[in-house]
Design a protein around this motif. Structure first.
Motif, PDB file in Angstrom:
ATOM      1  N   LEU A 148      -6.249   4.876  -0.036  1.00 29.93           N
ATOM      2  CA  LEU A 148      -5.058   4.300   0.061  1.00 29.93           C
ATOM      3  C   LEU A 148      -5.270   4.602   1.668  1.00 29.93           C
ATOM      4  O   LEU A 148      -4.509   3.820   2.739  1.00 29.93           O
ATOM      5  CB  LEU A 148      -4.488   4.070  -0.989  1.00 29.93           C
ATOM      6  CG  LEU A 148      -4.479   3.326  -2.097  1.00 29.93           C
ATOM      7  CD1 LEU A 148      -3.588   3.951  -2.701  1.00 29.93           C
ATOM      8  CD2 LEU A 148      -4.977   1.800  -2.436  1.00 29.93           C
ATOM      9  N   GLU A 189      -6.787   2.687   4.287  1.00 26.50           N
ATOM     10  CA  GLU A 189      -6.334   1.264   4.770  1.00 26.50           C
ATOM     11  C   GLU A 189      -5.623   1.454   4.982  1.00 26.50           C
ATOM     12  O   GLU A 189      -5.043   0.500   5.530  1.00 26.50           O
ATOM     13  CB  GLU A 189      -6.553   1.030   3.332  1.00 26.50           C
ATOM     14  CG  GLU A 189      -6.621  -0.687   3.295  1.00 26.50           C
ATOM     15  CD  GLU A 189      -7.433  -1.119   3.783  1.00 26.50           C
ATOM     16  OE1 GLU A 189      -7.191  -2.396   4.988  1.00 26.50           O
ATOM     17  OE2 GLU A 189      -8.794  -0.648   3.833  1.00 26.50           O
ATOM     18  N   HIS A 190      -3.997   1.898   4.292  1.00 28.22           N
ATOM     19  CA  HIS A 190      -2.541   2.050   5.479  1.00 28.22           C
ATOM     20  C   HIS A 190      -2.553   1.913   6.772  1.00 28.22           C
ATOM     21  O   HIS A 190      -2.293   1.388   7.833  1.00 28.22           O
ATOM     22  CB  HIS A 190      -2.181   2.853   5.176  1.00 28.22           C
ATOM     23  CG  HIS A 190      -0.166   3.423   5.379  1.00 28.22           C
ATOM     24  ND1 HIS A 190       0.101   3.668   6.315  1.00 28.22           N
ATOM     25  CD2 HIS A 190       0.174   2.613   4.079  1.00 28.22           C
ATOM     26  CE1 HIS A 190       1.206   3.286   6.528  1.00 28.22           C
ATOM     27  NE2 HIS A 190       1.140   3.111   4.884  1.00 28.22           N
ATOM     28  N   ILE A 194       0.907  -1.623  -0.467  1.00 31.99           N
ATOM     29  CA  ILE A 194       0.712   0.080  -0.523  1.00 31.99           C
ATOM     30  C   ILE A 194       0.449   1.288   0.237  1.00 31.99           C
ATOM     31  O   ILE A 194       0.123   2.375  -0.889  1.00 31.99           O
ATOM     32  CB  ILE A 194      -1.560  -0.275   0.630  1.00 31.99           C
ATOM     33  CG1 ILE A 194      -2.755  -1.013   1.133  1.00 31.99           C
ATOM     34  CG2 ILE A 194      -2.015   1.640   1.159  1.00 31.99           C
ATOM     35  CD1 ILE A 194      -3.171  -1.089   2.026  1.00 31.99           C
TER      36      ILE A 194
END
Length: 243
Positions: A42, A45-46, A26
């Motif tokens: 992203l 999600e990171h 990622i």
């Protein structure tokens, strides 16, 4: 150590390895990403993976403590205080760099008075974890998982100074770091205005208005809609006069 503990510990190690691989991928995607909406997804999600990874690492430490008769039970006593950059005890007060190393200065009052083996620093390609055990009856932990660029794990280290732990991250390349973490870079880029000299100024204005409209409350959206309608009316009247 019992077979069940070995099985649990092995499973946790596999989960941690998988999460570290996900985090690495990622991070790589974030570096290449150009679309802000995709970047935001992203980034969320990171953060989610970072949180889960920290939890799994803590579970691994707790599983290791269950190994009867080892020294971990006697040294890792008390409770663990997990603290970020703004914590009251363990916190990053600054960092600098050379061509070879990035140095992070972490303060913790009295850390120099405990045995050196009570201060552990573990490194990954894009981060580090500091665990200080049994200082005034507590353990202190800090985890950073999103360094700006990769580091060389085997050549990174720690040094204990008066009321301070110095983290030495060996750069994988000699490039200059503009900030410490990927999150800081993303924050700066998000706030940076578009400086493209060849861009149409009206396009930049429209982009800014769209962002304000998207992020604004109902009152802000009504105001922008009203201003837009009025500007279109004025434009229509001007076109009639020109005709």
């Amino acid at each position: 150590m019992s077979l069940s503990l070995i099985s649990d510990l092995t499973d946790l190690c596999l989960q941690i390895a998988g999460l570290e691989s996900d985090l690495k991928e990622i991070t790589s995607l974030l570096e290449k990403c150009e679309r802000q909406r995709v970047r935001d997804v992203l980034t969320q999600e990171h953060k989610k993976i970072e949180k889960e990874l920290a939890q799994k690492r803590q579970q691994k430490l707790q599983q290791a403590k269950k190994d009867s008769g080892d020294k971990t039970d006697t040294t890792l006593k008390g409770y663990t205080v997990k603290i970020n950059n703004y914590g009251a005890f363990l916190r990053i007060i600054g960092w600098d760099q050379s061509d070879k190393f990035v140095k992070i200065y972490i303060t913790l009052k009295g850390v120099h008075t405990i045995p050196a083996e009570n201060v552990e620093a573990n490194f990954t390609e894009r981060g580090f974890n500091v665990l200080v055990k049994d200082l005034d009856g507590k353990n202190h932990q800090m985890t950073v998982n999103n360094l700006l660029f990769p580091i060389i794990v085997a050549e990174s280290s720690k040094k204990i100074k008066t009321d301070m732990v110095l983290i030495m991250c060996k750069k994988k390349s000699a490039k200059k770091w503009e900030c410490l973490t990927q999150a800081e870079k993303q924050s700066k880029e998000k706030d940076k205005p578009n400086m493209n000299e060849n861009a149409d100024p009206s396009e930049g204005l429209m982009s800014m208005l769209k962002k304000i409209y998207t992020d604004g409350d109902d009152e802000m959206k009504r105001s922008i809609n009203k201003a837009w309608v009025e500007s279109q009316d004025k434009k229509g009247k001007a076109d009639d006069l020109d005709f």
